[in-house]
Design an enzyme around this catalytic site. Structure first.
Site, PDB file in Angstrom:
ATOM      1  N   HIS A   1       0.920  -1.346  -0.138  1.00 26.56           N
ATOM      2  CA  HIS A   1       0.311  -0.139   0.272  1.00 26.56           C
ATOM      3  C   HIS A   1       1.046   1.319   0.024  1.00 26.56           C
ATOM      4  CE1 HIS A   1      -3.180  -2.323   1.862  1.00 26.56           C
ATOM      5  NE2 HIS A   1      -3.595  -2.380   0.145  1.00 26.56           N
TER       6      HIS A   1
ATOM      7  N   GLU B   1       1.514   3.953   2.966  1.00 29.34           N
ATOM      8  CA  GLU B   1       2.118   3.093   4.543  1.00 29.34           C
ATOM      9  C   GLU B   1       3.549   3.217   4.289  1.00 29.34           C
ATOM     10  OE1 GLU B   1       0.121  -0.358   4.413  1.00 29.34           O
ATOM     11  OE2 GLU B   1      -2.488   0.356   4.232  1.00 29.34           O
TER      12      GLU B   1
ATOM     13  N   GLU C   1      -0.331  -4.980  11.683  1.00 31.33           N
ATOM     14  CA  GLU C   1      -0.398  -3.807  10.992  1.00 31.33           C
ATOM     15  C   GLU C   1       0.175  -3.186  12.852  1.00 31.33           C
ATOM     16  OE1 GLU C   1      -2.293  -1.836   9.094  1.00 31.33           O
ATOM     17  OE2 GLU C   1      -3.680  -3.790   8.169  1.00 31.33           O
TER      18      GLU C   1
ATOM     19  N   HIS D   1       2.281  -3.663   7.192  1.00 31.08           N
ATOM     20  CA  HIS D   1       0.955  -2.605   6.979  1.00 31.08           C
ATOM     21  C   HIS D   1       1.268  -1.128   7.484  1.00 31.08           C
ATOM     22  CE1 HIS D   1      -1.147  -4.716   3.459  1.00 31.08           C
ATOM     23  NE2 HIS D   1      -0.422  -5.294   3.933  1.00 31.08           N
TER      24      HIS D   1
HETATM   25 ZN   LIG Z   1      -2.217  -1.685   4.704  1.00 35.11          ZN
END
Ligand SMILES: [Zn+2]
Length: 422
Positions: free
Chosen positions: A173, A176, A381, A305
């Site tokens: 992504h 990020e 995350e 992430h």
């Molecule tokens: Zn992500």
């Protein structure tokens, strides 16, 4: 009359955002509101809000019972708050000036790689090349090209014959940035740390690292739009602003793809997973690279992430069906969580992503587990829990690196004890 004023404002805003040239979008006095969505009705109404107000959702609108952050420009603060009141949606301003957050998490001294600031793709890749040239236990290759023709680089660290491997994936992504910063921090620890425990981990396991899965999107976040998430391929759809670009590449992997939670109807959204799985050259290159190793060699796959501080385990496609070794994976994730929290107190919640977040498919960790039979896979995350969100200040990069290093050591040791590498 009111509607006319609103429309004029909307048009003016759209014109300002589509100004020619590669000037970065600016967000002075744009606020971030945090909304607490309690009912399905509120969620359905919220999904329609863009018909009236220009907003940018920072989180995919999934199930009620969660908090969602949304960016609202200065022209729309009043009408947005009125609308929230009408919908009885609990809301508060958590950021008054988004541009200040972006400025505090921007690229500082980019002349060489370190972990006090964020860096451009060129500096990250120069560092990868330098490390590869300096150490004969590193094997580096380009696993494919992005849609716009940029290299997707990989590093394999192997100091001993017969090791099993751990795979680290970064920055699928675009926005990020803490992801590639953390993955390169970990790689640097594995290569250069004098900590005996890190040296042992780099001796006893092979490490395969792809620090930047989405180079096109990453460059776009630096040069044009800090809020970009997807890759940059025109996806064949249009809306009122023109052609729509990009696919959310962590929705493009082929394992129970589609189905519940699927936003297939919104191809211009930040979370569009493609018309079908495996449509993106970056994802096909990554899958081919993983598949180029013999079965059973890679024993863990971790995708990094932001944000929220979670260790998300398979599955994403269901919240009633769980992996055969789910309890074992939870014990391993718990080891990460406990050790990471010991460093600076950051609490990481762990469990199946379908339970902790919402049901949605097409993520790398589910493909790695379900298709490639890798017995421990997860999405990590990173910081934080929403205060800075995607715009984590530069002065937290090293702290994140250190807490994740501690978590990773504990995770690998627990996975060893659990027989993951047997
Ligand atoms: Zn992500």
């Amino acid at each position: 009359m009111k509607l006319t004023i609103l429309l004029i404002a909307l048009v003016a805003m759209a014109a300002a955002k589509s100004a020619p040239g590669r000037m970065a979008a600016r967000y002075h006095n744009f606020r971030i509101y945090q909304l607490t969505i309690e009912t399905n009705w509120q969620m359905e109404e919220l999904k329609k809000i863009h018909e009236h107000i220009s907003v940018h959702f920072l989180n995919e609108l999934g199930a009620p019972g969660h908090k969602y952050n949304v960016i609202v420009g200065p022209l729309f603060h009043r009408v947005f708050e009125k609308t929230m009141n009408l919908l009885e949606i609990v809301h508060k301003v958590i950021v008054e000036d988004l541009q200040k957050l972006i400025d505090d998490s921007s690229v500082g001294d980019d002349s060489k790689m370190e972990w006090e600031t964020y860096h451009t793709l060129d500096t990250i890749y120069d560092w990868v090349d330098q490390e590869c040239a300096a150490h004969d236990f590193l094997e580096c290759k380009v696993i494919g090209k992005s849609f716009e023709g940029r290299d997707i680089k990989s590093v394999k660290l192997s100091k001993r014959e017969g090791n099993k491997a751990i795979f680290l994936e970064g920055n699928i992504h675009a926005m990020e940035w803490i992801s590639s910063a953390t993955v390169t921090f970990l790689l640097n620890q594995l290569i250069n740390s004098e900590d005996p425990e890190m040296q042992r981990l780099s001796e006893e396991y092979d490490w395969i690292v792809v620090p930047m899965v989405n180079p096109d999107g990453f460059v776009y976040t630096h040069e044009v739009e800090r809020l970009w998430r997807k890759n940059r391929r025109p996806n064949g759809h249009r809306n009122e602003t023109g052609d729509c670009f990009g696919i959310d590449m962590n929705r493009n992997f082929d394992y129970h793809w589609g189905g519940a939670g699927w936003n297939i109807d919104e191809p211009c959204d930040h979370w569009f997973g493609g018309a079908e799985p495996n449509t993106e050259i970056e994802i096909v290159s990554l899958q081919n690279f993983v598949s180029s190793f013999e079965d059973g060699y890679i024993r863990s796959y971790m995708a990094y992430h932001a944000y929220g501080q979670y260790v998300l385990l398979p599955y994403g496609h269901s919240n009633t069906e769980f992996p055969p070794n789910y309890e074992q994976m939870k014990r391993i994730a718990a080891a990460f969580s406990d050790a990471a929290a010991d460093v600076y107190g950051s609490a990481f919640t762990y469990g199946a992503s379908g339970l902790l977040n919402y049901v949605v498919s097409g993520a790398a960790k589910d493909w790695a587990y379900g298709v490639k039979n890798i017995p421990f896979t997860c999405t990590v995350e990173l910081r934080d829990k929403g205060t800075f969100g995607f715009f984590l200040p530069s002065n937290q990069i090293t702290e994140v690196g250190l807490e994740v290093t501690a978590g990773l050591k504990a995770l690998v040791n627990k996975a060893q004890e659990e027989g993951i590498f047997d």
